[in-house]
Design a protein around this motif. Sequence first.
Motif, short mmCIF file in Angstrom:
data_model
loop_
_atom_site.label_atom_id
_atom_site.label_comp_id
_atom_site.label_asym_id
_atom_site.label_seq_id
_atom_site.Cartn_x
_atom_site.Cartn_y
_atom_site.Cartn_z
N PRO A 93 32.20 -0.17 -73.81
CA PRO A 93 31.90 -0.64 -72.26
C PRO A 93 31.69 0.56 -71.68
N LYS A 94 30.86 0.32 -70.28
CA LYS A 94 30.32 1.23 -69.64
C LYS A 94 31.04 1.16 -68.17
N SER A 141 40.65 -0.41 -66.87
CA SER A 141 40.48 -0.34 -68.33
C SER A 141 41.27 -1.50 -68.76
N ILE A 142 42.12 -2.19 -67.95
CA ILE A 142 43.21 -3.15 -68.41
C ILE A 142 42.58 -4.44 -68.27
N ALA A 143 41.58 -4.68 -67.37
CA ALA A 143 41.18 -6.01 -67.09
C ALA A 143 40.21 -6.30 -68.29
N SER A 144 39.63 -7.43 -68.37
CA SER A 144 38.53 -7.83 -69.51
C SER A 144 37.44 -7.34 -68.97
N THR A 145 36.53 -7.06 -70.02
CA THR A 145 35.28 -6.69 -69.74
C THR A 145 34.29 -7.48 -69.50
N VAL A 146 33.30 -7.33 -69.08
CA VAL A 146 32.30 -8.45 -68.84
C VAL A 146 30.75 -7.97 -69.40
N ASP A 154 23.37 -7.64 -72.91
CA ASP A 154 24.36 -7.50 -73.90
C ASP A 154 25.17 -6.02 -73.88
N GLN A 155 24.85 -5.74 -72.71
CA GLN A 155 25.70 -4.43 -72.04
C GLN A 155 26.87 -4.89 -71.44
N THR A 156 28.14 -4.11 -72.02
CA THR A 156 29.32 -4.61 -71.74
C THR A 156 29.79 -3.45 -70.76
#
Length: 196
Positions: free
Chosen positions: A45-46, A75-80, A85-87
């Motif tokens: 993730p970025k 950094s705790i929350a879910s990524t998107v 397809d970049q996270t």
Amino acid sequence: MKNNTPLLALLLLAGTCLVACGGGGAKADGGADSTAVAVSEPAGPKPSEQPVTHHYDTNVGSHSYNISVARSVDSIASTVSDDFDQTYYDNVVVVNISRDGQPFFSHTFRKDTFADYLDDNQKQTMVLLGMAYDQSMSGGSRLSLTARVGEPCVGEGPAFLIEVPLSGGAFSIVRDTRVADEVDAYVTQDDSLSRQ
């Protein structure tokens, strides 16, 4: 006469390698290794936005308020993920308000704070882009903050007003019904001021 074809082929190949790799000559940058390989960007993730802190001072009635709005990576929350397809990591915004030098209000805002106003797709594809103090909507009985939930690196998404009552009660959230371009211009201007 001997057949020198294999030897000539080997010499030709060695010469080609020297030219292609830049070998044999002096190093161009005072000892820099011309054969170094560029490091690729790490996978994973970025950040969707850069960390930033804004400070605001305002007077309402007979009181002076100092408002701190600090955005950082969550950094705790879910990524998107986006359409490419970049996270991305989500963001968290910590708001601290003091009145006349004494603590008055403190809250940590995440995208989940606005969950009641977001559909399932927005919850999965958007992040909390940021928040800012909105002087034009403050005064009388409240301090107002703007917030934007949107697509990473795009910024489009719903805007909100967070109203902090000066009586000390619980904050409330309402959709920001002003023209979206005006809200975008306000948030962009606020971000640009922090970079000066």
